[in-house]
Design a protein around this motif. Sequence first.
Motif, short mmCIF file in Angstrom:
data_model
loop_
_atom_site.label_atom_id
_atom_site.label_comp_id
_atom_site.label_asym_id
_atom_site.label_seq_id
_atom_site.Cartn_x
_atom_site.Cartn_y
_atom_site.Cartn_z
N THR A 1 -4.50 -11.09 5.74
CA THR A 1 -3.58 -10.15 5.09
C THR A 1 -2.33 -10.08 5.97
O THR A 1 -2.40 -10.33 7.18
CB THR A 1 -4.18 -8.74 4.95
N TRP B 1 0.88 -5.01 7.18
CA TRP B 1 0.05 -3.98 6.55
C TRP B 1 -0.78 -3.19 7.55
O TRP B 1 -1.39 -2.19 7.19
CB TRP B 1 -0.87 -4.63 5.51
N ARG B 2 -0.81 -3.63 8.82
CA ARG B 2 -1.60 -2.91 9.82
C ARG B 2 -1.14 -1.45 9.96
O ARG B 2 -1.96 -0.53 9.96
CB ARG B 2 -1.48 -3.58 11.21
N ASP B 3 0.16 -1.27 10.09
CA ASP B 3 0.67 0.09 10.27
C ASP B 3 1.49 0.57 9.08
O ASP B 3 2.07 1.66 9.13
CB ASP B 3 1.49 0.21 11.56
N PRO C 1 0.16 0.21 5.43
CA PRO C 1 -0.68 -0.28 4.33
C PRO C 1 -0.06 0.02 2.97
O PRO C 1 0.63 1.04 2.80
CB PRO C 1 -2.00 0.48 4.52
N ARG D 1 0.34 1.24 -0.75
CA ARG D 1 -0.20 2.41 -1.45
C ARG D 1 -0.60 2.06 -2.87
O ARG D 1 0.00 1.20 -3.50
CB ARG D 1 0.85 3.52 -1.49
N GLU E 1 3.47 -5.75 -2.75
CA GLU E 1 2.42 -6.76 -2.56
C GLU E 1 2.96 -8.18 -2.69
O GLU E 1 2.31 -9.13 -2.29
CB GLU E 1 1.28 -6.53 -3.56
#
Length: 441
Positions: A14, A18-20, A22, A24, A70
Amino acid sequence: MSDRDIFATDYSETPYWWRDAPLRELPRAEPPAACDVVVIGGGYAGLNAAMTLADHGRSVCVLEAQRFGEGASSRNGGMVSGGANVGKSTDLARKIGEQAYRELLLDARESLDHFERVIADEGIDCDHQPVGRFTGAWTPKHYAALKAKAERLSRDSGGKAYLVPLEQQHEYIGSERYFGGMVVERTAGIQPARYLGGLLDAALRRGVTALDRTPALGLSGGPGNFEVTTPSGAIRARDVLVSVNGYANTATRWERNRTIPVASDAIATEEIGEGRVRELFPQWHMMGETKRILNYFRPSPDRKRVIFGGRATFAADADVGRAARILHGRLVTIFPQLEGVRLSHAWSGNVAFTFRRIPHMGVHDGVHFCFGCNGSGVAMMSYLGHRTAEKLLGVEERPCGFERMAPLSLPFYAGRPWFLPAVGSWWGLLDRLERQAVGGA
């Protein structure tokens, strides 16, 4: 180091971003029966367009087929540029004329102004770092060609650009891979998922209806009486604005047939510490190169790891793990110091190229559109979304340079770039031959 050993124990396919930040999932909502404008596509362009439309009193519904962000908006390298990347063709000015090219550079400069204004006005915390960009020359001939480019960028794009000779290269990059390079000062790095999230919040504050996981399935009618079909029902709208880039479908067929979706792959290393990263990026620049099949690379926003991207393969639906192995090999070729460093993340996303290799905006059959970031979309697509909305509203102060040329297609082309593997092989061969001619590998 074996193939299997390049992946850290917490390796994820991924996006690192997106680690910090993410993505929605918005509360499920039914589409409105009617609104002033339906915006198809919820990336940088679509959300900037929605904000501008709402600021002028229009009721707006944005349709996003996936979660917001995305697509390419959170799958890019987070490198912000404008004039430095207008047209990948070095002879673009000759093809379209000097005046038209100057207009493109003016709009490229204004795209950076717009981006910086949005993050300031909306208070978007996206790790904006205006550090500049170093582009490494693949051959001495490429270095010589950078001189004219640097002069033009300094003169026409509103930002200082200058050459770095080979003997000073170590002051800018911890690699012996290049023959000098060029620095463009007015470029930056951001955390792209945070920027996208900030745009979404800004649109929602304005009362924009934002529907995720709601693709446009069909589009009919005309100005003043459009109908957009979704899985949850149809929406009547006075106007429609399309900004789907590399993710067009049958509902946006006209745009799809003029877009070349190209997979862009990226990796993030495990943490190696700020000191080691500083050895590779002495001045914290964003970085690229002059090859046809180029790589781009940068420090992560916290400066503890390396983000590295490029076109690992031109095949459709390539395996992410396979692409990660290819990119890891390129990474350690440029930075042999990273031999043994593992990967924490690998991901892929579609970049929208056009047959003219410049972005486009305009109107077709009453539908307003903008697409074609050509690999440099953070500022440009934000700006073109805003400018396309201004065009729809009839409040343009001047025509945008990117609306002067109609986008091209090919006979029988329907959005599936079957020719890309052959093109990629040919470009790769040319890159190798140019390098071999100067005694490199």
